[in-house]
Design a protein around this motif. Structure first.
Motif, short mmCIF file in Angstrom:
data_model
loop_
_atom_site.label_atom_id
_atom_site.label_comp_id
_atom_site.label_asym_id
_atom_site.label_seq_id
_atom_site.Cartn_x
_atom_site.Cartn_y
_atom_site.Cartn_z
N ARG A 176 0.85 -1.20 0.00
CA ARG A 176 0.00 0.00 0.00
C ARG A 176 0.88 1.23 0.00
O ARG A 176 1.70 1.38 0.89
CB ARG A 176 -0.87 -0.03 1.25
N SER A 194 -7.77 -0.19 -0.30
CA SER A 194 -8.78 -0.38 0.75
C SER A 194 -9.38 0.92 1.30
O SER A 194 -10.03 1.66 0.58
CB SER A 194 -8.16 -1.22 1.85
N HIS A 195 -9.05 1.24 2.56
CA HIS A 195 -9.65 2.41 3.22
C HIS A 195 -8.78 3.67 3.08
O HIS A 195 -9.16 4.74 3.52
CB HIS A 195 -9.86 2.12 4.70
N ARG A 221 -14.68 -4.38 4.18
CA ARG A 221 -15.07 -3.95 5.52
C ARG A 221 -16.54 -3.59 5.58
O ARG A 221 -17.12 -3.19 4.56
CB ARG A 221 -14.30 -2.71 5.94
N VAL A 270 -2.82 -7.78 14.33
CA VAL A 270 -3.82 -7.01 13.60
C VAL A 270 -3.72 -7.34 12.11
O VAL A 270 -2.63 -7.58 11.59
CB VAL A 270 -3.59 -5.50 13.82
N GLY A 271 -4.85 -7.37 11.44
CA GLY A 271 -4.84 -7.59 9.98
C GLY A 271 -5.60 -8.83 9.60
O GLY A 271 -5.55 -9.85 10.30
N ASP A 272 -6.32 -8.71 8.49
CA ASP A 272 -7.15 -9.83 8.05
C ASP A 272 -6.32 -11.05 7.67
O ASP A 272 -6.80 -12.17 7.73
CB ASP A 272 -8.04 -9.40 6.89
N SER A 292 -11.85 -3.26 13.36
CA SER A 292 -11.69 -2.22 12.35
C SER A 292 -12.83 -2.36 11.34
O SER A 292 -12.88 -1.66 10.35
CB SER A 292 -10.35 -2.39 11.63
N THR A 300 -13.53 -5.43 9.94
CA THR A 300 -13.16 -6.51 9.02
C THR A 300 -13.67 -7.83 9.61
O THR A 300 -13.28 -8.21 10.71
CB THR A 300 -11.62 -6.58 8.88
N ARG A 341 1.29 0.13 18.54
CA ARG A 341 1.84 -0.66 17.42
C ARG A 341 1.98 0.21 16.17
O ARG A 341 1.23 1.18 15.98
CB ARG A 341 0.97 -1.88 17.12
N SER A 360 1.36 1.10 12.46
CA SER A 360 0.40 0.71 11.43
C SER A 360 1.15 0.03 10.29
O SER A 360 2.26 0.43 9.95
CB SER A 360 -0.32 1.95 10.91
N GLY A 361 0.54 -0.97 9.72
CA GLY A 361 1.15 -1.64 8.58
C GLY A 361 0.60 -1.13 7.26
O GLY A 361 0.90 -1.66 6.20
N THR A 362 -0.24 -0.11 7.34
CA THR A 362 -0.84 0.42 6.10
C THR A 362 -0.67 1.92 5.94
O THR A 362 -0.88 2.45 4.87
CB THR A 362 -2.36 0.13 6.06
N GLU A 363 -0.30 2.59 7.03
CA GLU A 363 -0.22 4.06 6.97
C GLU A 363 0.98 4.54 7.80
O GLU A 363 1.45 3.84 8.69
CB GLU A 363 -1.49 4.68 7.56
N ARG A 379 -0.06 3.54 16.03
CA ARG A 379 -1.42 3.54 16.58
C ARG A 379 -1.37 3.22 18.07
O ARG A 379 -0.60 2.35 18.50
CB ARG A 379 -2.28 2.48 15.90
N1 LIG Z 1 -7.58 -5.21 5.77
C1 LIG Z 1 -6.72 -4.59 6.76
C2 LIG Z 1 -7.28 -4.72 8.14
O1 LIG Z 1 -7.27 -6.08 8.45
C3 LIG Z 1 -6.46 -3.93 9.16
O2 LIG Z 1 -7.07 -3.95 10.40
C4 LIG Z 1 -6.32 -2.50 8.71
C5 LIG Z 1 -5.46 -1.63 9.61
O3 LIG Z 1 -4.14 -2.04 9.65
P1 LIG Z 1 -3.01 -1.13 10.31
O4 LIG Z 1 -3.50 -0.79 11.69
O5 LIG Z 1 -1.80 -2.01 10.34
O6 LIG Z 1 -2.86 0.10 9.49
O7 LIG Z 1 -5.80 -2.47 7.41
C6 LIG Z 1 -6.53 -3.15 6.40
O8 LIG Z 1 -7.76 -2.56 6.18
#
Ligand SMILES: N[C@@H]1[C@@H](O)[C@H](O)[C@@H](COP(=O)(O)O)O[C@@H]1O
Ligand SMILES: [Mg+2]
Length: 478
Positions: free
Chosen positions: A41, A119-120, A267, A325-327, A346, A348, A439, A441-444, A448
Motif C-alpha cells: 500500500r 482499501s480504506h 469492511r 492485527v490484519g485480516d 476495524s 473486518t 503498534r 500501522s502496517g498500512t499508513e 497507533r
Molecule cells: N484489511 C486490513 C485490516 O485487516 C487492518 O485492520 C487495517 C489496519 O491495519 P493497520 O492498523 O496495520 O494500518 O488495514 C486493512 O484494512
C-alpha cells in the motif's frame, strides 16, 4: 603419495569453499520490504513496483485472476501488473472492477488472485493484495518470497511463443452473488441504507440487499476513484452524513439501519436504528455470539486490539484466539483452528462457513440474518454487550522510524507500566483495570495507540501516558 593427493584435494576444496562462501557474502542482497498489514500500500504507487510484482508472481504460476477497485490509478497499476505477469508467461484473467471479497472468492478457480486496491486509504494511495486459491490473503512468508524474487532480480522472461495472454471473464460477480445467497437465511424484509463510498462494492452490495428482500436506499453507489461522496475509511468522521440520513429516515419510525463499506468492500460498518455507528467491539461480540449459538462452534478469532468485553460476553465455554492485527492473520487463524468466524475491531469480518476472504457485503447481510435470528433490533442487541471505555489515537511516524520507535516504546514502556509487554503485534501492556496497545500501522505512516479502561479516567490516563511515550520515542529519533 596417496596421502599427498588427499591433502592437495582437501586444500583445493578449502579454496573452492572459501571462494564460494565469499561469493555468497558479496552477492547477498538486502530484501526490499514491500508488504505491510494488508498487502502493498503506497501513496502514488509506482507502476514499476506493480510490474515487478506481476513478473515475480508469474515465475511460480500459470494463471492469475486480477481485479481492481475504483481508484483513478487502478487502470495504470493493473496494466503494469499485467505486463509483468504476461512477461513471465502467465495467463491473466481480468474480472474488472469488483470488491476484494469477489476477487478472493473467484481465486478458487485459479492459482493466484491479485486485487489492486488501497482499501480504506485516501484516493492518492493504491496497493496490491495477493490471494491463495482457498481465499486467504498471502501469508507473510509467501509475501517474503515475492520480495525476494524482486530484490534478487530472479526473473525468467518468456519468449514470444510462450508469452501470456489476457482473457476477460464476465461471470465473477454472478458466481459470487449466487454463492453468498446460498449461505443466507433471511425471510424478513428490512429497511437498509447501503453506503458504498463510491468504491468497488457499488457494483454488487445494494443489489444483494435487494436480492434478500430488503428495501434499499443506496448512497455513494456509483464508481468514482476520487471518492467524491466521502473518504473511503468507514469511520465516525466520514460517516456523519450517512448517520444523518438513517436518523432522518427513522424520524418516521421506519426502522432503517445503515451498512457502510470501505473502498474495496472487505469492511463493513453498521449504523443502528438510532443512527449511531455500531461500536466495532460490540458488533464483534454479537456476531461471535450469533455464530456460537447457531453453529455450536467453540472458538472465535480476533486481534490483539479487541476489547476484553468479548471474553466476558461469550463466557468461559468459548475460546477467544487473539492474533496480530490484519485480516491476513485472522484468516490464517481461522484455517488453523477450524473456526467459523473471525473479526477485527476495524470492521473486518470473516465468515469461514462461506469463504475465507474478509467480506463487508456478506457481513452486512449477516447483520440482517442475525437480527432475524435474535428477533431484535440492532440497537437493542448492541446495548446488551458490556462496554468499557476505549480510546484510540494515531501519531504520525515515517516508515523508516517505526522500528526504532517501537524499540524505545518496549524498553521504556516496561519501566512506565511496570509490566513486560505482550508482543504479538507491537507492545500490549495488560494492567489491572485495562490495557494499552502501541503498534506501528502496517498500512499508513502512523503509530497507533489503543487503550481500554474500566472507566473514563483510567482510559484517558493510559492514553495520555501512551501518547507521551510515543512522542518521547519520536524525539529520541531526531
Ligand atoms: N484489511 C486490513 C485490516 O485487516 C487492518 O485492520 C487495517 C489496519 O491495519 P493497520 O492498523 O496495520 O494500518 O488495514 C486493512 O484494512
Ligand atoms: Mg478494505
Amino acid at each position: 603419495m596417496i596421502y599427498e593427493i588427499k591433502s592437495r584435494l582437501l586444500n583445493i576444496a578449502k579454496v573452492i569453499f572459501f571462494l564460494s562462501y565469499n561469493k555468497t557474502l558479496t552477492t547477498q542482497v538486502d530484501i526490499m520490504r514491500l508488504f505491510g498489514t494488508s498487502g502493498i500500500r503506497m501513496k502514488n504507487l509506482d507502476p514499476q513496483i506493480a510490474y515487478k510484482v506481476g513478473f515475480a508472481v508469474s515465475q511460480k504460476v500459470e494463471d492469475v485472476v486480477v481485479a481492481r477497485d475504483s481508484r483513478t490509478t487502478g487502470d495504470l497499476i493493473k496494466s503494469a501488473l499485467t505486463a509483468g505477469l504476461l512477461s513471465g508467461g502467465a495467463t491473466v484473467i481480468d474480472i474488472g472492477i469488483v470488491p476484494t471479497p469477489t476477487l478472493g472468492f473467484s481465486t478458487r478457480n485459479f492459482e493466484v488472485g491479485v486485487m489492486i486496491t488501497a482499501s480504506h486509504n485516501p484516493p492518492e494511495y493504491n496497493g496490491i493484495k495477493l490471494f491463495n486459491r482457498d481465499g486467504t490473503p498471502y501469508s507473510p512468508e509467501e509475501e517474503r518470497e515475492i520480495e525476494e524474487t524482486i530484490s534478487k532480480n530472479n526473473f525468467k522472461r518468456a519468449d514470444w511463443s510462450s508469452v501470456g495472454e489476457v482473457l476477460r471473464y464476465e461471470n465473477a460477480l454472478r458466481e459470487y452473488r449466487e454463492h453468498i445467497l446460498k449461505h443466507l437465511s433471511i425471510s424478513r424484509s428490512f429497511n437498509v441504507v447501503v453506503d458504498c463510498a463510491n468504491g468497488a462494492s457499488s457494483v454488487i452490495s445494494p443489489h444483494l440487499f435487494t436480492d434478500v428482500g430488503s428495501h434499499v436506499i443506496s448512497l455513494n453507489a456509483h464508481l468514482d476513484g476520487r471518492f467524491v461522496g466521502r473518504m473511503p475509511e468507514p469511520n465516525k468522521e466520514n460517516l456523519q452524513e450517512t448517520m444523518k440520513v438513517v436518523r432522518g429516515l427513522n424520524e418516521r419510525e421506519s426502522n432503517y439501519i445503515g451498512i457502510a463499506h470501505d473502498g474495496d468492500g472487505d469492511r463493513m460498518v453498521a449504523i443502528d436504528e438510532r443512527g449511531r455507528m455500531a461500536d466495532f467491539d460490540k458488533l464483534l461480540a454479537i456476531f461471535s455470539k450469533y455464530i456460537v449459538e447457531k453453529t455450536g462452534s467453540k472458538v472465535v478469532i480476533t486481534t490483539v486490539d479487541a476489547s476484553m468485553s468479548l471474553d466476558e460476553y461469550l463466557g468461559d465455554k468459548v475460546k477467544v484466539v487473539r492474533t496480530k492485527v490484519g485480516d491476513v492473520a485472522v484468516s490464517q487463524a481461522l484455517s488453523k483452528y477450524n473456526a467459523l468466524f473471525g473479526g477485527e475491531p476495524s470492521g473486518t469480518w470473516i465468515h469461514g462457513d462461506v469463504h475465507l476472504t474478509p467480506d463487508g457485503i456478506l457481513s452486512g447481510l449477516r447483520v440482517l440474518e442475525m437480527m432475524e435470528y435474535f428477533d431484535e433490533k440492532l440497537c437493542i442487541l448492541l446495548d446488551e454487550v458490556p462496554s468499557y471505555v476505549n480510546l484510540r489515537e494515531k501519531i504520525p511516524c515515517e516508515e523508516c522510524k517505526k522500528s526504532s520507535v517501537m524499540k524505545y516504546v518496549i524498553e521504556y514502556g516496561e519501566r512506565i507500566f511496570q509490566r513486560t509487554p505482550e508482543t504479538v503485534d507491537g507492545a500490549r501492556f495488560n494492567l489491572e483495570n485495562g490495557w494499552i496497545l502501541i503498534r506501528p500501522s502496517g498500512t499508513e505512516p502512523y503509530i497507533r495507540i489503543r487503550v481500554e479502561g474500566k472507566d473514563n479516567t483510567i482510559a484517558k490516563d493510559l492514553l495520555e501516558r501512551g501518547i507521551k511515550l510515543v512522542r518521547k520515542a519520536l524525539k529520541n529519533e531526531l
